[in-house]
Design a protein around this motif. Structure first.
Motif, PDB file in Angstrom:
ATOM      1  N   ILE A  96     -20.927  28.819 -53.189  1.00 49.59           N
ATOM      2  CA  ILE A  96     -19.475  28.756 -53.029  1.00 49.59           C
ATOM      3  C   ILE A  96     -18.998  27.298 -52.952  1.00 49.59           C
ATOM      4  CG2 ILE A  96     -17.511  29.445 -51.592  1.00 49.59           C
ATOM      5  CD1 ILE A  96     -18.987  31.741 -53.064  1.00 49.59           C
ATOM      6  N   PHE A  97     -19.793  26.428 -52.338  1.00 49.03           N
ATOM      7  CA  PHE A  97     -19.413  25.009 -52.262  1.00 49.03           C
ATOM      8  C   PHE A  97     -19.246  24.417 -53.660  1.00 49.03           C
ATOM      9  CE2 PHE A  97     -20.550  20.510 -52.286  1.00 49.03           C
ATOM     10  CZ  PHE A  97     -19.718  20.004 -51.293  1.00 49.03           C
ATOM     11  N   TRP A  98     -20.149  24.766 -54.568  1.00 50.65           N
ATOM     12  CA  TRP A  98     -20.088  24.227 -55.927  1.00 50.65           C
ATOM     13  C   TRP A  98     -18.966  24.878 -56.728  1.00 50.65           C
ATOM     14  CZ3 TRP A  98     -22.094  19.826 -55.873  1.00 50.65           C
ATOM     15  CH2 TRP A  98     -23.172  19.562 -55.032  1.00 50.65           C
ATOM     16  N   ILE A  99     -18.567  26.078 -56.319  1.00 50.41           N
ATOM     17  CA  ILE A  99     -17.380  26.700 -56.897  1.00 50.41           C
ATOM     18  C   ILE A  99     -16.137  25.889 -56.492  1.00 50.41           C
ATOM     19  CG2 ILE A  99     -15.853  28.716 -56.700  1.00 50.41           C
ATOM     20  CD1 ILE A  99     -18.308  30.493 -56.764  1.00 50.41           C
ATOM     21  N   TRP A 100     -16.091  25.456 -55.214  1.00 48.98           N
ATOM     22  CA  TRP A 100     -14.973  24.623 -54.748  1.00 48.98           C
ATOM     23  C   TRP A 100     -14.888  23.315 -55.536  1.00 48.98           C
ATOM     24  CZ3 TRP A 100     -16.569  24.885 -48.879  1.00 48.98           C
ATOM     25  CH2 TRP A 100     -16.249  26.143 -48.373  1.00 48.98           C
ATOM     26  N   LEU A 269     -28.781  26.245 -58.866  1.00 53.11           N
ATOM     27  CA  LEU A 269     -27.758  26.669 -57.910  1.00 53.11           C
ATOM     28  C   LEU A 269     -26.393  26.089 -58.287  1.00 53.11           C
ATOM     29  CD1 LEU A 269     -26.968  27.840 -55.062  1.00 53.11           C
ATOM     30  CD2 LEU A 269     -27.596  25.619 -54.133  1.00 53.11           C
ATOM     31  N   VAL A 270     -26.378  24.800 -58.626  1.00 55.38           N
ATOM     32  CA  VAL A 270     -25.123  24.132 -58.998  1.00 55.38           C
ATOM     33  C   VAL A 270     -24.530  24.764 -60.258  1.00 55.38           C
ATOM     34  CG1 VAL A 270     -24.072  21.948 -59.717  1.00 55.38           C
ATOM     35  CG2 VAL A 270     -25.829  21.954 -57.928  1.00 55.38           C
ATOM     36  N   ILE A 271     -25.388  25.036 -61.251  1.00 51.52           N
ATOM     37  CA  ILE A 271     -24.899  25.611 -62.519  1.00 51.52           C
ATOM     38  C   ILE A 271     -24.306  27.006 -62.298  1.00 51.52           C
ATOM     39  CG2 ILE A 271     -25.679  26.581 -64.728  1.00 51.52           C
ATOM     40  CD1 ILE A 271     -27.413  24.091 -65.065  1.00 51.52           C
ATOM     41  N   ILE A 272     -24.917  27.797 -61.393  1.00 49.55           N
ATOM     42  CA  ILE A 272     -24.349  29.117 -61.076  1.00 49.55           C
ATOM     43  C   ILE A 272     -22.937  28.940 -60.523  1.00 49.55           C
ATOM     44  CG2 ILE A 272     -24.502  31.116 -59.536  1.00 49.55           C
ATOM     45  CD1 ILE A 272     -27.573  30.818 -59.705  1.00 49.55           C
ATOM     46  N   GLY A 273     -22.757  27.959 -59.628  1.00 50.43           N
ATOM     47  CA  GLY A 273     -21.440  27.702 -59.059  1.00 50.43           C
ATOM     48  C   GLY A 273     -20.430  27.285 -60.115  1.00 50.43           C
ATOM     49  N   VAL A 274     -20.861  26.420 -61.031  1.00 50.83           N
ATOM     50  CA  VAL A 274     -19.979  25.944 -62.100  1.00 50.83           C
ATOM     51  C   VAL A 274     -19.567  27.107 -63.003  1.00 50.83           C
ATOM     52  CG1 VAL A 274     -19.861  24.498 -64.175  1.00 50.83           C
ATOM     53  CG2 VAL A 274     -20.903  23.596 -62.090  1.00 50.83           C
ATOM     54  N   THR A 320     -12.516  31.781 -51.909  1.00 52.97           N
ATOM     55  CA  THR A 320     -13.008  31.421 -50.580  1.00 52.97           C
ATOM     56  C   THR A 320     -12.848  32.579 -49.610  1.00 52.97           C
ATOM     57  OG1 THR A 320     -12.465  29.103 -50.935  1.00 52.97           O
ATOM     58  CG2 THR A 320     -12.768  29.800 -48.656  1.00 52.97           C
ATOM     59  N   PHE A 321     -11.689  33.217 -49.627  1.00 58.47           N
ATOM     60  CA  PHE A 321     -11.459  34.351 -48.734  1.00 58.47           C
ATOM     61  C   PHE A 321     -12.439  35.491 -49.030  1.00 58.47           C
ATOM     62  CE2 PHE A 321      -6.702  33.101 -48.285  1.00 58.47           C
ATOM     63  CZ  PHE A 321      -7.059  32.106 -47.380  1.00 58.47           C
ATOM     64  N   THR A 322     -12.667  35.750 -50.315  1.00 56.16           N
ATOM     65  CA  THR A 322     -13.614  36.801 -50.695  1.00 56.16           C
ATOM     66  C   THR A 322     -15.009  36.471 -50.170  1.00 56.16           C
ATOM     67  OG1 THR A 322     -12.384  37.236 -52.729  1.00 56.16           O
ATOM     68  CG2 THR A 322     -14.622  38.081 -52.627  1.00 56.16           C
ATOM     69  N   ALA A 323     -15.426  35.232 -50.355  1.00 55.63           N
ATOM     70  CA  ALA A 323     -16.766  34.804 -49.931  1.00 55.63           C
ATOM     71  C   ALA A 323     -16.947  34.949 -48.423  1.00 55.63           C
ATOM     72  CB  ALA A 323     -17.001  33.355 -50.356  1.00 55.63           C
ATOM     73  N   ILE A 324     -15.935  34.562 -47.661  1.00 54.09           N
ATOM     74  CA  ILE A 324     -16.033  34.644 -46.202  1.00 54.09           C
ATOM     75  C   ILE A 324     -16.180  36.097 -45.750  1.00 54.09           C
ATOM     76  CG2 ILE A 324     -14.728  34.325 -44.052  1.00 54.09           C
ATOM     77  CD1 ILE A 324     -13.661  31.705 -45.264  1.00 54.09           C
TER      78      ILE A 324
END
Length: 454
Positions: A96-100, A269-274, A320-324
């Motif tokens: 989720i951090f890499w999505i941000w 992990l980073v590529i999944i987020g991207v 972010t809300f979904t992830a939390i």
């Protein structure tokens, strides 16, 4: 099906890196090249969206608000509900951090690409005003770059199919309604086929009506569905307030897990987020400029600023809300992925009825996304052929909804991921090469605004 899926997996492994370099590397360049412009003028972008600076005499088919709503309709949808769950399933909470990070960079990419969509508008074979990557590639870079535009449009014929949405809507219906036991005793495959046909027919009623109808439906549905969804997730967070900070802490610490077991390690992990962020907000993909290119404005910078709000709304907020909710509910520990994981999270946190509420929300999200994506596909085929032939894309689009309803999530996900990765390449090359034109236009716009002429 297995052979097709194996090919898609191998092709994705090759396409991931050029996509990553252009999206993140190119995006970071634009962030600094713009001197943080989209972030500095965030409030001004909201004012434009609200209609404060509308020009009633400007060319175009839809308002900036309708264009943003339609573009957000394609992004605030199942990518934010099941896409986030897929990301967590594949890479853990840290993804989720890499999505941000990708979303923040995506705000700047959308500013540039959607400014270009107004700056280099063209016309189709019927003489209708058009915008998007195909037009700013050919008009901005010249005819020598037309192969890039053709490549983008060909990939769009697959990338703009509503297959992921249809697949995840079907899974939602099967898990919540359980039709085999509550409606009629049929096999799972037959029920999925029935749902696919019903969804295809429903979608047909709107998509054969054209852009104006799509924009009206999307602008009506989007604010409502986002409000309901945000109300639900905020209610969950309020009731579980003590778990929010631990969930955020987990996201940040796991983002830097260099010993992760994710395929590809830390960079995997980073590529999944991207990839999941791009699936959520489409920044760098080139789809949003197709809609924003239709806006009733003659000022590219205004439209670019409006478009930059998209990634903030659908990724920074909604994802972010979904992830939390998924993390604090413990659903991420289950052996499930996609919409099934999110349904479980909502059921656990909303008194056993959360999955029913999510079913209603998913229905609205799915329909608005399908309405919008069909438009993107029509424009891709129209560019490759002509406007009359382009309309036949809708028939192909509707047929593929039925296919997606019975296909596996893995196959559908890999098809869209590959199409998206390939579409990023020509689009980002054009955006980077044409960025100086946007900077020049921005300088002129803010000078006029300072003088009270904007």
């Amino acid at each position: 099906m297995d052979l097709i899926n194996d090919f898609l997996v191998k092709a994705n492994s090759i396409a991931n890196w050029p996509m990553f370099i252009l999206l993140i590397g190119g995006g970071l360049f634009l962030v600094f090249y713009s001197k943080l412009l989209p972030y500095r003028f965030f409030g001004h972008a909201i004012a434009i969206t609200a209609g404060k600076y509308d020009d009633k005499n400007a060319k175009g088919e839809v308002s900036s608000f309708q264009a943003l709503s339609a573009a957000v309709a394609a992004t605030v949808g199942l990518g934010n509900i099941s896409g986030v769950a897929i990301a967590i399933h594949d890479g853990g909470p840290g993804v989720i951090f890499w999505i941000w990070v990708t979303a923040l960079i995506g705000m700047c990419i959308k500013f540039y690409s959607c400014s270009l969509s107004i700056m280099y508008r063209g016309t189709d074979s019927d003489g209708n005003l058009q915008g998007g990557p195909m037009y700013y590639i050919t008009k901005g870079l010249g005819e020598k770059a037309k192969p890039l535009a053709i490549f983008f449009a060909v990939c769009g014929l697959f990338g703009f199919l509503g297959v992921f949405t249809a697949n995840q809507f079907t899974e939602t219906f099967m898990n919540v309604v359980e039709p085999s036991t509550t409606i009629a005793a049929m096999s799972e495959e037959n029920w999925k086929l029935t749902i696919g046909i019903a969804l295809a027919i429903t979608t047909s009623f709107v998509i054969f009506g054209g852009l104006t109808k799509i924009a009206k439906v999307a602008s009506a549905i989007v604010p409502f569905m986002v409000a309901v969804y945000l109300f639900a997730v905020i209610a969950v967070m309020v009731m579980n307030a003590s778990e929010i900070l631990p969930a955020l802490k987990m996201i940040i610490t796991e983002a830097w897990n260099f010993n992760t077991i994710v395929t590809g390690g830390f960079w995997g992990l980073v590529i999944i987020g991207v990839k999941r962020a791009m699936f959520s907000n489409e920044a760098g993909l080139g789809s949003a400029p197709m809609y924003h290119g239709q806006s009733k404005t003659d000022n590219p910078i205004k439209e670019g600023l409006v478009a930059s709000l998209g990634p903030f709304i659908d990724t920074i907020l909604v994802c972010t809300f979904t992830a939390i909710v998924i993390i604090l509910s413990g659903a991420y520990l289950e052996d499930s992925s996609g919409i099934v994981m999110t349904l479980s999270a909502f059921e656990k946190t909303l008194f056993g009825y959360g999955d029913d509420l999510l079913m209603i929300i998913v229905t609205a999200f799915a329909l608005s996304t399908l309405f919008t994506y069909s438009y993107y596909g029509v424009k891709s085929l129209s560019f490759l052929t002509n406007a009359k032939i382009g309309k036949f894309y809708n028939w192909y689009f509707v047929i593929m909804i039925v296919f997606a309803a019975v296909a596996s999530l893995e196959l559908v996900k890999n098809l869209i991921d590959l199409s998206y990765a390939l579409m990023v390449i020509p689009n980002m090359i054009a955006v980077l090469l044409l960025a100086p034109k946007v900077n020049h236009a921005a300088k002129e716009y803010f000078k006029k605004m300072k003088d009270g002429r904007a």
